[in-house]
Structures are given as C-alpha cells and as structure tokens.
Design an enzyme around this catalytic site. Structure first.
Site, PDB file in Angstrom:
ATOM      1  NE  ARG A   5      41.627  34.962  37.757  1.00 28.78           N
ATOM      2  CZ  ARG A   5      40.940  35.866  37.042  1.00 28.78           C
ATOM      3  NH1 ARG A   5      41.101  37.149  37.247  1.00 28.78           N
ATOM      4  NH2 ARG A   5      40.101  35.485  36.116  1.00 28.78           N
TER       5      ARG A   5
ATOM      6  CG  HIS B 255      40.825  32.932  31.403  1.00 29.99           C
ATOM      7  ND1 HIS B 255      40.209  32.265  32.443  1.00 29.99           N
ATOM      8  CD2 HIS B 255      40.420  34.232  31.512  1.00 29.99           C
ATOM      9  CE1 HIS B 255      39.481  33.120  33.137  1.00 29.99           C
ATOM     10  NE2 HIS B 255      39.592  34.307  32.604  1.00 29.99           N
TER      11      HIS B 255
ATOM     12  CD  GLN C  75      36.294  34.923  29.373  1.00 30.74           C
ATOM     13  OE1 GLN C  75      36.407  35.391  30.483  1.00 30.74           O
ATOM     14  NE2 GLN C  75      35.216  35.126  28.627  1.00 30.74           N
TER      15      GLN C  75
ATOM     16  CG  ASP D  11      42.062  39.867  27.269  1.00 26.18           C
ATOM     17  OD1 ASP D  11      41.437  40.665  28.016  1.00 26.18           O
ATOM     18  OD2 ASP D  11      42.823  38.980  27.713  1.00 26.18           O
TER      19      ASP D  11
ATOM     20  CB  CYS E 210      37.496  37.780  28.138  1.00 23.08           C
ATOM     21  SG  CYS E 210      39.110  38.543  28.159  1.00 23.08           S
TER      22      CYS E 210
ATOM     23  NE  ARG F 124      34.432  32.901  33.007  1.00 21.45           N
ATOM     24  CZ  ARG F 124      35.458  33.465  33.660  1.00 21.45           C
ATOM     25  NH1 ARG F 124      35.826  34.693  33.360  1.00 21.45           N
ATOM     26  NH2 ARG F 124      36.144  32.788  34.561  1.00 21.45           N
TER      27      ARG F 124
HETATM   28  N1   CP Z   1      37.363  37.672  32.259  1.00 13.54           N
HETATM   29  C1   CP Z   1      37.790  37.508  33.512  1.00 13.54           C
HETATM   30  O1   CP Z   1      38.412  36.498  33.857  1.00 13.54           O
HETATM   31  O2   CP Z   1      37.427  38.513  34.368  1.00 13.54           O
HETATM   32  P1   CP Z   1      37.995  38.691  35.852  1.00 13.54           P
HETATM   33  O3   CP Z   1      39.479  38.928  35.759  1.00 13.54           O
HETATM   34  O4   CP Z   1      37.259  39.870  36.415  1.00 13.54           O
HETATM   35  O5   CP Z   1      37.706  37.435  36.631  1.00 13.54           O
END
Ligand code: CP
Length: 308
Positions: free
Chosen positions: A102, A129, A132, A225, A265, A293
């Site tokens: 990430r 992402h 996701q 989101d 999400c 997920r």
């Molecule tokens: N949706 C998502 O990626 O959540 P986090 O940022 O908590 O990993």
C-alpha cells in the site's frame, strides 16, 4: 513462466477476472479445502499508509492458506530512510515469494515491481485499488446476480482510486458503470477512456456525469467512498462543500432499482458521503463487501503464486 503482477485490474483479462471471482466463491464456500495452498510460501505486506481491512484481511488470507506473512510499515524499513524502492523490490525478492504494497503514487508501485523478480500486488495506490474491486464484484455476484454483464452500478462522489478500479473491473465483465462526480472530482480521463475501450469489447457501458439522477436512475447498485482520501486531509472542508450533493441518502435510493444494494468500501463517514439511515439500512451490503476482501485476496494470492 513470466512473473505476473496485480498493480491494476487491467493486469487481468476478462476471463482471468471471472475465473478469479469463481475461485474466490469456491474458497469462501469451502475454506477448509484450501488450508495448504501456500505452505512454504512467504509474502511481504508493506504498508506506507494506514489500513484496517486490507492489513488484516491480507495477513489472514496468507495465514489461512498455510503461508507466512511478513507485515511491515514503510517507516520501519530502510525505505523510510530513502532506500530506493526498486532496491527494496530486489532484496525482498530474495526472501519472499510475493510482495503486496500500500503506497502513494502508481509510479512507486511500478518501480518496486520493476526491481522485483516475484509478483507484486497493489494494496491501494493514489491511482487504483484493484483488490477492493475484486471484493466489490464478488459482492455484486452474491447480492445482485451471478452473471454481472448488464448489471448497473452507480458510483457517486469523488472519482478516486476506488472509482478507477471499479470502472475498469466493471467494464471487463460487461457491466453498466456510471460515475457521478462534480467537475474537478471526476475520474482521470485516461482511465475513463480505457474503461470505454474495454466496454466496447464486452458490451459494457461507461457513463461519467455530474448529475446524480442520471447515474442513479434504475441502478442495481449504489456505491460510494469517502470524500477525503488519505493525504487530502487539508482539503476536507472544501471537498465536503463541493461533494455534498453527491451523498447517498434515501432520496437517491428512491430513484434506483427497487432491489438496489448499497456498497461502500469503508471506512465510512455517516452524514457525509452516505446517510446513517442508508448505511445501516436493509439495502446495505457493506459488511459482506468488507468480508469479501479476504476471500477475493485468497483467490488472488493462490492464482498469482501458481504463475511462478
Ligand atoms: N477499503 C479499504 O481498503 O480499507 P482499509 O483502508 O481499512 O484497508
């Protein structure tokens, strides 16, 4: 065999994407049949930004498949002291079987993948992402229809990384993807164009508009989101003002399909991008979406590591 990465949903063909969703469903139905899929395999999980769902679901995914996850924060690596990200990719490749990251810019992710000799997975970048999006499609298959082609999803709000991945993933499976965002907050033009190019081959449809009603009318799924993503905190007041007309609330739900499902999400800010009434109401599938997920990433890990 060439090493495959998952930096964007576009790294998968339409067929690979639907096969992965089938694998994820099978793993979700019978998790006990997949407990040794990654025995002897090690996966580095690197987080340069905060995370709840991704952090926990990835570690549990690797462990429940019999593998070993090495979870690292960017600031505890030499990466945080200026080591080149390509070099980090080269070195981690000598210890582990895949790297999941990430990070910030997509260029950073691509640089890591260029240095690495093992699969690299995008756990969120400023641009996309893709993990996701796998969970999103799996959730729609479960709650809307098993065959997603023709299903309509209206994404309302900030045209961000989640919207980008939804556009590409939806186009790949022939969905009708509609994004409603105000001017200046719409998805990147090149992503929209790529989604349109894909949709031309899958009988999908891509609409980007600044009219909520145009996107939401008759939609099978409403999706949103947060309005302020990580790193944009100093813009939050301005964003709240500009995006306030794009909230999913009962008035939006009332123009969608009578069977509409609502997705987010997460994390959610009730009263901003979604009303508490809708978020916690009967149309919401957000907790199943969050759970998915885990199942989607299990399928992705097994598939990617089988390519090596
Ligand atoms: N949706 C998502 O990626 O959540 P986090 O940022 O908590 O990993």
């Amino acid at each position: 065999m060439a090493v495959r990465d998952y930096l964007s949903v576009d790294d998968l063909s339409s067929r690979e994407l639907t096969d992965l969703l089938d694998d994820a469903s099978a793993m979700k139905a019978k998790p006990d049949q997949h407990t040794d899929a990654l025995i002897g395999r090690h996966v580095a999980l690197v987080f340069e930004k905060p995370s709840t769902r991704t952090r926990v679901s990835m570690e549990v995914a690797v462990t429940s498949l019999g593998g070993h996850a090495v979870v690292l924060r960017g600031d505890e690596l030499q990466l945080g002291r200026g080591e080149a990200i390509e070099d980090t990719g080269r070195v981690l490749s000598r210890y582990v079987d895949a790297i999941a990251v990430r990070t910030f810019g997509q260029d950073r992710l691509e640089a890591l993948a260029a240095g690495a000799t093992i699969p690299v997975i995008n756990l969120l970048s400023d641009r996309s992402h893709p993990c996701q999006a796998l969970a999103d499609l799996l959730t729609m298959q479960e709650h809307v229809t098993e065959k997603l082609s023709g299903t309509s999803v209206a994404y309302l709000g900030d045209g961000n990384n989640v919207a980008h991945s939804l556009l590409i993933a939806g186009a790949k499976v022939g969905m009708d993807v509609r994004v409603a965002s105000p001017s200046g907050y719409q998805p990147d033009r090149d992503v929209v164009q790529r989604a349109r190019d894909i949709a031309a081959h899958t009988d999908g449809k891509v609409i980007v508009t600044d009219l909520v009603a145009e996107a939401a009318e008759g939609a099978d799924v409403l999706y949103t989101d947060v309005w302020t993503s990580m790193g944009q905190e100093n813009e939050s007041d301005e964003r709240a003002e500009i995006l306030k007309g794009f909230r999913i609330d009962e008035s939006v739900v009332s123009v969608a399909s009578p069977n509409v499902k609502v997705m987010h999400c997460l994390p959610a800010h009730r009263g901003e991008e979604i009303s508490a009434e809708v978020m916690d109401g009967p149309r919401s599938v957000v907790w199943d979406q969050a759970e998915n997920r885990l199942h989607a990433q299990k399928a992705l890990l097994v598939w990617l590591l089988a390519q090596q």
